[in-house]
Design a protein around this motif. Structure first.
Motif, mmCIF file in Angstrom:
data_model
loop_
_atom_site.group_PDB
_atom_site.id
_atom_site.type_symbol
_atom_site.label_atom_id
_atom_site.label_comp_id
_atom_site.label_asym_id
_atom_site.label_seq_id
_atom_site.Cartn_x
_atom_site.Cartn_y
_atom_site.Cartn_z
ATOM 1 N N LEU A 69 0.701 -1.298 0.045
ATOM 2 C CA LEU A 69 -0.391 0.078 0.405
ATOM 3 C C LEU A 69 1.344 1.299 0.159
ATOM 4 N N PRO A 70 0.066 2.616 -0.178
ATOM 5 C CA PRO A 70 1.180 3.790 -0.345
ATOM 6 C C PRO A 70 1.335 3.223 1.007
ATOM 7 N N SER A 73 -0.731 5.376 3.869
ATOM 8 C CA SER A 73 -2.531 4.721 4.195
ATOM 9 C C SER A 73 -2.904 4.549 4.902
ATOM 10 N N GLU A 74 -4.095 5.246 5.731
ATOM 11 C CA GLU A 74 -5.193 5.154 6.724
ATOM 12 C C GLU A 74 -5.997 3.613 6.767
ATOM 13 N N HIS A 94 1.850 2.574 8.568
ATOM 14 C CA HIS A 94 0.589 3.475 7.948
ATOM 15 C C HIS A 94 -0.304 3.981 8.724
ATOM 16 N N ARG A 120 -7.195 8.533 1.628
ATOM 17 C CA ARG A 120 -6.509 8.097 1.775
ATOM 18 C C ARG A 120 -6.678 7.050 2.434
ATOM 19 N N THR A 121 -7.827 5.849 2.431
ATOM 20 C CA THR A 121 -8.462 4.560 3.075
ATOM 21 C C THR A 121 -7.220 3.728 1.630
ATOM 22 N N ALA A 122 -6.914 2.845 2.647
ATOM 23 C CA ALA A 122 -6.897 2.537 1.559
ATOM 24 C C ALA A 122 -7.256 0.798 2.033
ATOM 25 N N VAL A 148 -11.655 -0.787 -1.772
ATOM 26 C CA VAL A 148 -10.477 -0.858 -0.567
ATOM 27 C C VAL A 148 -10.049 -1.963 -0.522
#
Length: 158
Positions: A69-70, A73-74, A94, A120-122, A148
């Motif tokens: 994930l980036p 990330s949230e 994260h 920003r949620t992943a 997500v």
């Protein structure tokens, strides 16, 4: 009325021999026994693969890092959770975001889940507290609509 026994351990000779073998065999944590366990577990749950790890912490950290994930990330987590869950999210780089839980089963409330999302949620981590299944159909619909990943933590339900 007699109380319901809290633990009723009924071990026979085969179980005791297996326990002793594992205690005395240093390769028990990574050899054929583990592969057999993983294969049997995967078959019992109707999935192609299962990976045994030493703890729930290791499992969740492995999943979060494997998802690539980036950074920062949230990750939405239940507000009612074991204290290590948000720690693991942070350790993986994260940001944990807490979603309110339903007051009757302590699982993530789908309405609160929708409110917890941001751009920003992943991922969403879902637990099934006290063996009570979270409302997965609705949670999966919400997550799919946002694109997500959903990570189920079955540690309280297996």
């Amino acid at each position: 009325m007699s109380p319901i026994p809290r633990h009723n351990v009924n071990l026979g000779g085969t179980e005791i021999a297996t326990i002793l073998w594992h205690l005395l065999n240093p390769m028990a944590v990574s050899g054929d026994e583990v592969r057999r366990f993983e294969d049997d577990f995967a078959e019992a749950h109707g999935v192609r693969h299962a990976v045994a790890v030493s703890s729930g912490r290791s499992a969740l950290y492995s999943i979060l890092t494997a998802l690539d994930l980036p950074p920062s990330s949230e990750i939405i987590v239940p507000a009612y959770t074991f204290f290590t869950i948000p720690q693991i999210v942070r350790a993986a780089g994260h940001v944990p975001v807490f979603a309110r839980c339903h007051p009757f089963d302590y699982a993530i409330d789908p309405a609160a889940l929708e409110d917890a999302f941001s751009d920003r949620t992943a991922a969403v981590i879902v637990e099934h507290p006290f063996g009570q299944a979270a409302p997965m159909t609705r949670i999966m619909e919400i997550a799919a609509g946002r694109g997500v990943v959903v990570i189920e933590d079955p540690s309280q339900s297996i």
